[in-house]
Design an enzyme around this catalytic site. Structure first.
Site, PDB file in Angstrom:
ATOM      1  CD  GLU A 135      48.547  46.390  42.342  1.00  0.00           C
ATOM      2  OE1 GLU A 135      47.652  45.687  41.861  1.00  0.00           O
ATOM      3  OE2 GLU A 135      49.157  46.115  43.395  1.00  0.00           O
ATOM      4  CB  SER A 206      44.015  38.806  46.612  1.00  0.00           C
ATOM      5  OG  SER A 206      44.738  38.181  45.599  1.00  0.00           O
ATOM      6  CB  SER A 209      42.064  48.589  44.849  1.00  0.00           C
ATOM      7  OG  SER A 209      43.061  47.990  45.614  1.00  0.00           O
ATOM      8  NE  ARG A 221      43.852  50.897  47.332  1.00  0.00           N
ATOM      9  CZ  ARG A 221      43.209  50.679  48.470  1.00  0.00           C
ATOM     10  NH1 ARG A 221      42.964  51.670  49.303  1.00  0.00           N
ATOM     11  NH2 ARG A 221      42.791  49.470  48.786  1.00  0.00           N
TER      12      ARG A 221
HETATM   13  P1  ADP Z   1      45.400  39.413  42.377  1.00  0.00           P
HETATM   14  O1  ADP Z   1      45.933  40.378  41.372  1.00  0.00           O
HETATM   15  O2  ADP Z   1      45.361  39.918  43.772  1.00  0.00           O
HETATM   16  O3  ADP Z   1      46.020  38.053  42.259  1.00  0.00           O
HETATM   17  P2  ADP Z   1      43.086  38.821  40.707  1.00  0.00           P
HETATM   18  O4  ADP Z   1      42.437  40.001  40.064  1.00  0.00           O
HETATM   19  O5  ADP Z   1      43.914  37.947  39.851  1.00  0.00           O
HETATM   20  O6  ADP Z   1      43.843  39.257  42.012  1.00  0.00           O
HETATM   21  O7  ADP Z   1      41.893  37.969  41.374  1.00  0.00           O
HETATM   22  C1  ADP Z   1      42.157  36.901  42.255  1.00  0.00           C
HETATM   23  C2  ADP Z   1      40.842  36.305  42.660  1.00  0.00           C
HETATM   24  O8  ADP Z   1      40.163  35.796  41.521  1.00  0.00           O
HETATM   25  C3  ADP Z   1      40.983  35.111  43.601  1.00  0.00           C
HETATM   26  O9  ADP Z   1      41.059  35.535  44.937  1.00  0.00           O
HETATM   27  C4  ADP Z   1      39.749  34.313  43.303  1.00  0.00           C
HETATM   28  O10 ADP Z   1      38.649  34.767  44.062  1.00  0.00           O
HETATM   29  C5  ADP Z   1      39.467  34.620  41.843  1.00  0.00           C
HETATM   30  N1  ADP Z   1      39.932  33.590  40.881  1.00  0.00           N
HETATM   31  C6  ADP Z   1      39.479  33.492  39.621  1.00  0.00           C
HETATM   32  N2  ADP Z   1      40.054  32.469  38.992  1.00  0.00           N
HETATM   33  C7  ADP Z   1      40.894  31.876  39.860  1.00  0.00           C
HETATM   34  C8  ADP Z   1      41.780  30.766  39.783  1.00  0.00           C
HETATM   35  N3  ADP Z   1      41.903  30.030  38.662  1.00  0.00           N
HETATM   36  N4  ADP Z   1      42.526  30.467  40.869  1.00  0.00           N
HETATM   37  C9  ADP Z   1      42.415  31.206  41.996  1.00  0.00           C
HETATM   38  N5  ADP Z   1      41.586  32.253  42.128  1.00  0.00           N
HETATM   39  C10 ADP Z   1      40.829  32.605  41.077  1.00  0.00           C
HETATM   40 MG    MG Z   2      45.804  42.372  40.897  1.00  0.00          MG
END
Ligand code: ADP
Ligand code: MG
Length: 345
Positions: A135, A206, A209, A221
């Site tokens: 990733e 979430s 990084s 990283r």
């Molecule tokens: P990951 O790859 O870990 O899933 P993302 O870059 O997609 O992470 O970001 C997830 C974060 O974005 C969530 O924790 C929340 O704070 C935010 N977020 C933005 N839009 C949404 C949505 N529609 N539903 C849930 N979280 C969202």
């Molecule tokens: Mg991600």
């Protein structure tokens, strides 16, 4: 941007049927669909463009679609982005299976932790080979691609303090939900700024990084934090009953007063700040005003979410600054879905 770099070669030879890539994170699954200019319509087009909503959580973010390529490039076409909730992965796989009944997509490219976690679900339902990619390596190449090929995707606010939410103003693909940020911005393209690298990329998903990037194929990283988007949404739900991310951000930005919750330097020192050398409105203790056993400060759910957002954003910014300084980087680029509706953050 005036100088546009040639598209970088793919790590695996691409076929015309290679249209779909997934990034399956802890909170959100992101699908990219490539629609080449040269080819006629594809079997998946009807499914993708027949709606912008898919199942219970899938949504195509039309304002994020970008044109890419250049004359003679095999990458001439448009990229479309769909997001869905990762906890709906099985439903998403069923939809993909239905969409690809004719078998025109022959393999899937995937990254993010879910590429590993859901490999079995995907390969058994779709009966397609799954090519998994690291990733961070995908993130770094994606950032390089966007910076070099997609104008207006990466930008710097001229006056971050002057951001006034999502009302109107510049419409750019990367400027938040609906592409709107009511503030002045400056594009952060590759040209004319003495090159892009070294660059500190701060991915607020979430979790957080932090990656030091020396080029599209050279990165490390260097730091991270568990206090990111997942923490924001989880606490906003528990503290203020917000249902969605959008609702939490709207609550924080419209009417939430973080100063009703946080202890500021002025709350501690009163008016005489000569001893501290800090301004009265410097944040001293997040949530510091609501911790007392008696005389609890009155605050609303919106105030709590606003203080939560300020706490997390300050913390991420602090980590980013320390990491960039430690690694002698002049530029920090913030990415991740936490910035989807980026006016308030
Ligand atoms: P990951 O790859 O870990 O899933 P993302 O870059 O997609 O992470 O970001 C997830 C974060 O974005 C969530 O924790 C929340 O704070 C935010 N977020 C933005 N839009 C949404 C949505 N529609 N539903 C849930 N979280 C969202
Ligand atoms: Mg991600």
């Amino acid at each position: 941007m005036s100088a546009v770099a040639a598209p970088r070669p793919s790590p695996v030879p691409l076929h015309m049927s290679d249209r779909v890539g997934l990034d399956i994170g802890g909170s959100l699954g992101k699908i990219v669909y490539f629609q080449p200019d040269a080819a006629g319509s594809h079997d998946l087009d009807a499914f993708i463009f027949g709606s912008s909503q898919y199942g219970s959580s899938g949504e195509r973010e039309e304002h994020l679609s970008v044109c890419c390529g250049g004359s003679g490039s095999p990458l001439n076409g448009k990229l479309h982005f769909i997001r869905f909730a990762t906890h709906r992965m099985e439903g998403a796989v069923q939809l993909m299976q239905r969409a690809n009944r004719s078998g025109s997509v022959c393999r899937i490219f995937a990254t993010g932790g879910g590429a590993y976690k859901f490999e079995g679900v995907m390969t058994s339902a779709l009966r397609l080979p799954l090519l998994k990619f690291d990733e961070f390596s995908c993130l770094v190449k994606g950032v390089d691609f966007m910076l070099n090929h997609v104008p207006k995707e990466c930008f710097r606010l001229r006056d971050p303090g002057g951001v006034r939410g999502h009302a109107s103003g510049w419409k750019g693909v990367g400027a938040g939900e609906g592409g709107c940020l009511d503030c002045e911005y400056e594009e952060l393209g590759a040209a004319g700024r003495g090159g892009l690298y070294p660059l500190t990329v701060v991915n607020v998903g979430s979790g957080v990084s932090i990656i030091k990037v020396d080029g599209p194929d050279a990165f490390e990283r260097i730091s991270g934090s568990s206090l990111g988007g997942g923490c924001f949404l989880g606490l906003a739900r528990r503290l203020a009953g917000c249902d969605t991310f959008k609702e939490a951000l709207a609550m924080a930005s419209s009417g939430g007063n973080p100063d009703a919750v946080d202890m500021l330097v002025g709350d501690i020192y009163g008016r005489d700040l000569s001893a501290v050398g800090l301004s009265a409105d410097t944040l001293a203790a997040s949530f510091g005003k609501v911790g007392g056993r008696d005389g609890q400060q009155a605050c609303s759910p919106a105030d709590l979410v606003a203080a939560l957002l300020r706490m997390l954003v300050n913390n991420v910014a602090h980590l980013a600054l320390m990491s960039a300084r430690q690694h002698s980087c002049q530029r920090v680029l913030f990415v991740g879905s936490f910035f989807r509706c980026c006016g308030s953050s």
